[in-house]
Design an enzyme around this catalytic site. Sequence first.
Site, short mmCIF file in Angstrom:
data_model
loop_
_atom_site.label_atom_id
_atom_site.label_comp_id
_atom_site.label_asym_id
_atom_site.label_seq_id
_atom_site.Cartn_x
_atom_site.Cartn_y
_atom_site.Cartn_z
CE1 TYR A 232 -51.78 -6.31 22.46
CE2 TYR A 232 -52.50 -7.78 20.71
CZ TYR A 232 -51.69 -6.76 21.15
OH TYR A 232 -50.80 -6.16 20.29
CB SER B 234 -43.36 -6.09 18.32
OG SER B 234 -44.24 -4.99 18.33
CG ASN B 235 -43.29 -1.75 19.50
OD1 ASN B 235 -43.77 -1.00 18.65
ND2 ASN B 235 -44.04 -2.56 20.22
CD1 TRP C 182 -47.23 -1.85 16.37
CD2 TRP C 182 -48.62 -0.46 17.46
NE1 TRP C 182 -46.50 -1.19 17.33
CE2 TRP C 182 -47.32 -0.33 18.02
CE3 TRP C 182 -49.64 0.32 17.99
CZ2 TRP C 182 -47.03 0.54 19.08
CZ3 TRP C 182 -49.36 1.18 19.04
CH2 TRP C 182 -48.07 1.29 19.57
CB SER C 183 -52.16 2.20 16.23
OG SER C 183 -52.51 1.64 17.47
N GLY D 70 -52.25 9.14 17.34
CA GLY D 70 -50.97 8.92 18.03
C GLY D 70 -51.09 7.64 18.83
CG PHE D 71 -49.24 5.33 22.71
CD1 PHE D 71 -48.98 4.13 22.07
CD2 PHE D 71 -49.28 5.35 24.10
CE1 PHE D 71 -48.76 2.96 22.79
CE2 PHE D 71 -49.04 4.19 24.83
CZ PHE D 71 -48.80 2.99 24.17
CG ASP E 48 -53.74 10.31 20.50
OD1 ASP E 48 -53.80 9.55 19.51
OD2 ASP E 48 -52.90 11.22 20.61
N1 NAP Z 1 -46.99 -4.44 18.77
C1 NAP Z 1 -47.54 -3.52 19.54
O1 NAP Z 1 -46.88 -2.93 20.40
C2 NAP Z 1 -48.99 -3.21 19.35
C3 NAP Z 1 -49.57 -2.15 20.06
C4 NAP Z 1 -50.93 -1.90 19.85
C5 NAP Z 1 -51.67 -2.67 18.97
N2 NAP Z 1 -51.08 -3.71 18.32
C6 NAP Z 1 -51.84 -4.54 17.36
O2 NAP Z 1 -52.38 -3.69 16.38
C7 NAP Z 1 -53.78 -3.88 16.28
C8 NAP Z 1 -54.41 -2.58 15.89
O3 NAP Z 1 -54.22 -1.58 16.89
P1 NAP Z 1 -55.38 -0.51 17.15
O4 NAP Z 1 -56.60 -1.21 17.58
O5 NAP Z 1 -54.81 0.55 18.02
O6 NAP Z 1 -55.56 0.02 15.64
P2 NAP Z 1 -56.62 0.88 14.86
O7 NAP Z 1 -57.22 0.01 13.82
O8 NAP Z 1 -55.90 2.10 14.40
O9 NAP Z 1 -57.72 1.33 15.88
C9 NAP Z 1 -58.87 0.57 16.15
C10 NAP Z 1 -59.80 1.40 16.99
O10 NAP Z 1 -60.20 2.53 16.20
C11 NAP Z 1 -61.61 2.51 16.04
N3 NAP Z 1 -61.91 2.93 14.66
C12 NAP Z 1 -61.36 2.43 13.53
N4 NAP Z 1 -61.84 3.10 12.46
C13 NAP Z 1 -62.69 4.01 12.93
C14 NAP Z 1 -63.47 5.01 12.31
N5 NAP Z 1 -63.49 5.18 10.98
N6 NAP Z 1 -64.23 5.82 13.10
C15 NAP Z 1 -64.24 5.64 14.42
N7 NAP Z 1 -63.51 4.70 15.08
C16 NAP Z 1 -62.74 3.90 14.33
C17 NAP Z 1 -62.03 1.09 16.29
O11 NAP Z 1 -63.38 1.10 16.73
P3 NAP Z 1 -64.37 -0.06 16.23
O12 NAP Z 1 -63.92 -1.29 16.91
O13 NAP Z 1 -65.71 0.41 16.69
O14 NAP Z 1 -64.25 -0.12 14.74
C18 NAP Z 1 -61.05 0.67 17.37
O15 NAP Z 1 -61.47 1.13 18.65
C19 NAP Z 1 -54.20 -4.45 17.64
O16 NAP Z 1 -55.38 -5.23 17.57
C20 NAP Z 1 -53.01 -5.32 17.96
O17 NAP Z 1 -53.14 -6.57 17.31
C21 NAP Z 1 -49.75 -3.97 18.48
#
Ligand code: NAP
Length: 309
Positions: free
Chosen positions: A52, A149-150, A217-218, A223-224, A226
């Site tokens: 990261y 993971s995955n 996660w996410s 989706g991925f 997006d």
């Molecule tokens: N194992 C893997 O392969 C893998 C892959 C990807 C991620 N991860 C882990 O999973 C964690 C979460 O992933 P992610 O960051 O993709 O998850 P997420 O929580 O779905 O997305 C976060 C993003 O969405 C935005 N967001 C959240 N709520 C919102 C809302 N109501 N309106 C507008 N924007 C909003 C956030 O912006 P703001 O910051 O402005 O709130 C941030 O840019 C990562 O930090 C990482 O630790 C693991």
Amino acid sequence: MKTTTFPDLTAPASNIILGLMRITEMSDDDIRALVGAARDSGITFFDHADVYGGAPHVCEQRFGDAITLSPSERESVIIQSKVGIRDGFWDFSREHIVESAEQSLTALGIETLDILLLHRPDALVEPDEVAAAFDELKAAGKVSAFGVSNHTPMQVELLKKSVTQPLLVNQVQLSITHANLIAAGVSANMNGLDQSIDRDNGILDYSRVNDITLQAWSPFQKGFFDGVFLGDREHYAELNDVIDELAAAYSVAPEAIAVAWITRHPANMQVVLGTTNPRRVRDSAAGSDLPLTRQEWYRLFTAAGHLLP
Ligand SMILES: NC(=O)c1ccc[n+]([C@@H]2O[C@H](COP(=O)([O-])OP(=O)(O)OC[C@H]3O[C@@H](n4cnc5c(N)ncnc54)[C@H](OP(=O)(O)O)[C@@H]3O)[C@@H](O)[C@H]2O)c1
């Protein structure tokens, strides 16, 4: 905040995790505010990866620079990181796993990683190498517990031919809208339905049968990477209507409903938040133990476009 315990870890594990993939550009003060909001909300669990931040260990270093944990604070949290993704190739060799885990410790400024995950399945994996790395890290007190993971069920089984350290966790992509790992099972045995295609060879049921905790996660992404479905009325009007209705009924923010759709599942999954916004952390944490009814859970499922055949 709902918590559970993992073998070999003393701190309770909250079912909401703060992910730190997006903190590269944040100031130390902003990182402290983010982590402080998480701790105040009852979050005990922090998710990192060596990759990261665009170069190795950048986000771990940002966290380590901003956060100093007293011994009692360190004992009350779980710090997890991942290894295996390198620049242009993936690497589960013994040498890389050990070296990267040691560099994670240095960047984070801690003595022991509570959990180390293999990030994405390495096509060239040699289970003996993984086993040797895990045993070495465990014996040296550098990592307490391990997971993946995955990974598909058979990829986990392949590792287990050599790896004797328990694999506690599988971190996978899951949100209401990216939910094949749940939706495929709902439409099992149907002809001609895209939803029926099992894209992970049964991760959900395998994990439940084998007591492997799934970490989603996410949780807000369509989706991925997006964009988020929350507030996206162009593509998810019906889903946002149901989320807003339930948010009003439970007096919580929409984020809590999106989180609760995952935490309500009896597999006892954890949700890995990626927000950098302290308010969103608090709003999301309210979904930790929100008792959606079976009917409400299915309303969200179908409003996201999944079918009940
Ligand atoms: N194992 C893997 O392969 C893998 C892959 C990807 C991620 N991860 C882990 O999973 C964690 C979460 O992933 P992610 O960051 O993709 O998850 P997420 O929580 O779905 O997305 C976060 C993003 O969405 C935005 N967001 C959240 N709520 C919102 C809302 N109501 N309106 C507008 N924007 C909003 C956030 O912006 P703001 O910051 O402005 O709130 C941030 O840019 C990562 O930090 C990482 O630790 C693991």
